[in-house]
Motif scaffolding. Structure first.
Motif, short mmCIF file in Angstrom:
data_model
loop_
_atom_site.label_atom_id
_atom_site.label_comp_id
_atom_site.label_asym_id
_atom_site.label_seq_id
_atom_site.Cartn_x
_atom_site.Cartn_y
_atom_site.Cartn_z
N GLU A 16 0.69 -1.29 -0.15
CA GLU A 16 0.15 0.02 0.20
C GLU A 16 1.01 1.10 -0.04
OE1 GLU A 16 -3.21 0.24 2.75
OE2 GLU A 16 -4.02 -1.74 2.31
N GLU A 17 1.96 1.42 0.69
CA GLU A 17 2.63 2.42 0.89
C GLU A 17 3.61 2.55 -0.71
OE1 GLU A 17 5.65 1.64 3.85
OE2 GLU A 17 4.17 2.26 5.56
N SER A 21 2.76 5.78 -2.86
CA SER A 21 4.01 6.80 -3.22
C SER A 21 4.00 7.08 -4.60
CB SER A 21 5.07 6.23 -2.94
OG SER A 21 5.65 5.04 -3.65
#
Length: 130
Positions: A16-17, A21
């Motif tokens: 998810e990060e 990003s």
């Protein structure tokens, strides 16, 4: 006592990060595809050169007053597609435009062709605010 999270949860968090990003660039690419499909006259400075030279979403802001004036003369699919795109830029303006098109819910996007559906789906997936 500290307890660490299971690896699958950590992997999901990392995924998810990574997605978020990269989301702004994904949004811009989808937005630019949408502008190419709809036509450069509705975005940025309204020229093909402006569309091709755009480097960020701000370069391709929708020309909302022009779109509002033209909404009644566009085809149904074009109205729906452009109104949906405007709703990412300005929810109030886009929502009003969608209502004028008879939009009642997401299933109404089913009237769009595959290419336009993919743009809207990518915009939803990568939206992180205007």
């Amino acid at each position: 006592m500290t307890q660490s999270l299971p690896q699958d949860v950590l992997d999901l968090i990392a995924l998810e990060e990574l997605h978020f990003s990269q989301a702004p660039e994904g949004f811009f690419k989808a937005w630019k595809r949408g502008a190419e499909i709809a036509g450069p006259e509705w975005f940025g400075d309204g020229t093909p050169e402006g569309l091709q030279g755009a480097t960020n979403k701000w370069d391709l802001r929708p020309r909302v007053p022009l779109l509002n004036d033209a909404l009644n003369v566009l085809s149904g699919g074009q109205r729906m597609f452009l109104s949906a795109m405007v709703s990412f830029y300005n929810a109030r303006e886009g929502g009003a435009m969608l209502r004028r098109c008879g939009f009642e819910g997401l299933s109404d996007l089913g009237g769009l062709d595959l290419e336009r559906r993919k743009v809207i789906a990518d915009l939803v997936l990568n939206y992180s605010g205007w």
